[in-house]
Design a protein around this motif. Sequence first.
Motif, short mmCIF file in Angstrom:
data_model
loop_
_atom_site.label_atom_id
_atom_site.label_comp_id
_atom_site.label_asym_id
_atom_site.label_seq_id
_atom_site.Cartn_x
_atom_site.Cartn_y
_atom_site.Cartn_z
N GLY A 212 0.79 -1.36 -0.36
CA GLY A 212 0.11 -0.02 -0.16
C GLY A 212 1.06 1.37 -0.22
O GLY A 212 0.22 2.70 0.09
N LYS A 213 1.98 0.78 0.64
CA LYS A 213 2.98 2.39 0.12
C LYS A 213 3.51 1.93 -1.25
O LYS A 213 3.87 1.85 -2.12
CB LYS A 213 4.16 2.20 0.98
CG LYS A 213 3.14 2.18 2.57
CD LYS A 213 2.59 3.55 2.86
CE LYS A 213 1.90 3.42 4.72
NZ LYS A 213 2.51 4.22 4.68
N ALA A 256 -1.48 9.75 -5.02
CA ALA A 256 -1.73 8.95 -3.80
C ALA A 256 -2.96 8.97 -3.48
O ALA A 256 -2.89 8.03 -3.15
CB ALA A 256 -0.16 9.18 -2.95
N GLU A 257 -3.65 9.48 -3.65
CA GLU A 257 -4.99 9.54 -2.80
C GLU A 257 -6.04 9.09 -3.73
O GLU A 257 -6.51 7.98 -3.63
CB GLU A 257 -5.39 10.97 -2.88
CG GLU A 257 -7.01 10.75 -2.61
CD GLU A 257 -6.69 10.81 -0.69
OE1 GLU A 257 -8.59 10.58 0.09
OE2 GLU A 257 -5.84 10.21 -0.09
N ARG A 260 -4.85 4.91 -2.71
CA ARG A 260 -5.27 5.14 -1.63
C ARG A 260 -6.74 4.72 -0.99
O ARG A 260 -6.97 3.85 -0.92
CB ARG A 260 -4.85 6.85 -0.21
CG ARG A 260 -5.08 6.12 1.25
CD ARG A 260 -5.08 7.30 1.53
NE ARG A 260 -6.09 7.76 1.70
CZ ARG A 260 -7.81 8.08 2.01
NH1 ARG A 260 -8.08 7.30 3.25
NH2 ARG A 260 -8.02 8.45 1.56
N ARG A 261 -8.38 5.77 -1.65
CA ARG A 261 -9.01 5.37 -2.12
C ARG A 261 -9.32 4.24 -2.84
O ARG A 261 -10.51 2.94 -2.51
CB ARG A 261 -9.88 6.55 -2.74
CG ARG A 261 -9.33 7.85 -1.64
CD ARG A 261 -10.68 8.31 -0.81
NE ARG A 261 -11.78 8.33 -1.48
CZ ARG A 261 -11.88 9.73 -1.77
NH1 ARG A 261 -10.87 10.32 -2.34
NH2 ARG A 261 -13.22 9.55 -2.85
N ASP A 263 -7.21 1.39 -2.32
CA ASP A 263 -6.87 0.36 -1.65
C ASP A 263 -5.92 0.03 -1.96
O ASP A 263 -5.82 -1.26 -1.61
CB ASP A 263 -7.98 -0.39 -0.74
CG ASP A 263 -7.55 -1.28 0.62
OD1 ASP A 263 -6.35 -1.39 0.59
OD2 ASP A 263 -8.05 -2.09 0.61
N ARG A 265 -2.50 -2.25 -3.41
CA ARG A 265 -1.76 -2.91 -2.33
C ARG A 265 -0.42 -3.32 -3.00
O ARG A 265 0.44 -3.12 -2.29
CB ARG A 265 -2.40 -3.95 -1.87
CG ARG A 265 -3.40 -3.97 -1.13
CD ARG A 265 -4.00 -4.72 0.02
NE ARG A 265 -4.29 -6.34 -0.50
CZ ARG A 265 -5.17 -7.14 -1.17
NH1 ARG A 265 -6.66 -6.41 -0.81
NH2 ARG A 265 -5.30 -8.20 -1.63
#
Length: 428
Positions: A212-213, A256-257, A260-261, A263, A265
């Motif tokens: 997730g990074k 990035a957002e 993230r939204r 998810d 991985r």
Amino acid sequence: MRAPAFLFLGDLVIVARQARLITEARRRGYAPLLVVTPHTDPARLAELRADPSHPLSQLADVVEVPDATVDAVMPGIQPLLRRYDVQGTMCIGDLFVEPTGVVADVLGLPGAGSGASRISRNKLLQRTALPEYSPDWRVVTPAERADVDPAEISFPVVVKPIGRFSSLGVYQVDDGERLAEVLAGYPADEIVLIESRVVGPEFSVESLVQHGKVFWNAVTAKETNESSGSFFTEMGHTCPAELAVSDEDLLFAANAEVLRRLDFRDGIAHAEFRISEGRAVLMEVAVRVPGGGITFLWHLATGEPLEPVMLDLALGQPADYPAPRRRARQVYLDHPHGVLVDVTSTSAPVSWVERDDRYPAMAPVAANAPAGARAVFVTQQPGAVLGAQTDGEQRSGSVLFDVPFGSPAEPLAEWFAGEVTVHVVSER
């Protein structure tokens, strides 16, 4: 004792482009497995597998499934799962994105995740999940097409199917009469979006993500033929893009957002944005290997291929990737209309990648080396009828070149493209 294996999902036309994945998996001791659909000619694939000089000869097993859906893939791969210990899986191309995410989840393997995989194959889901990064839009089901009122729409707009790729079925529409014509032209079961026309330069952000990074990302500039008509065919890529640091930061933050939204991985992601009126507007996001020649461009730009790190991510192994130290560019060629006879170049070797199902191995040069053309890709068969480049499948070819940082790439694009000649004869 089942042999360790790596499961790839994708049809021949895309798998041939990313064949380094197959050879790299074999080099690491994994039996490369491949899932295809009927879009792949089984006789042609068998011919390539029988050719010891071709990378696809290293495939250990191939399974054909009737469709690139979860319901078709899951039963289709059961024989492979009984014979092999599958330790990683990857989608090559667009078709298998969703089933690949599900397969990784049910096998407990690293991957994009079922949710991210499903959303990335459906533009309606992306718009619903990410409204603040979306243009103004409305969905039109087949039953609603005849009821669309042009008076309620601010033209120009872009009409696009929710589940296609390669700019297939995407049109700019400037008035109500044309809108009715475009909507009537879609298949009876296809859902489409009507979106406000976003004006501004277009980019993609390629991201490498683990647990997730995002540990590596970079921006690719994208050119289309939209200025000369109503289509949005990609006609050029530049890696990395030449843009202001503030714009780069804007794209990285939005990307990035978005990830993230979703998810997202593990793996590589390819998100397309336009910068318009100070904001990054999402065109679409895909959790798969980027298309066109983008992986080749990043290889030339960074000096290292992407395929090994993509395998690291799919296997859950530590991964890193260097920053670019040159600028690489792919320019798709204008072509005369007619029957394709030949393509010649005075600056780089010509590879008939569509005919031969083989891409050349390009060796990166030193960071300060002079600019140079590295390859010409011909993406049509001899005898193909060349016409308007209305989508990605109508392009005839491209030239790839790179330059040291500090040297402008734009003036050389026309130069290197001019070194390539597409030969046609009149259609009979």
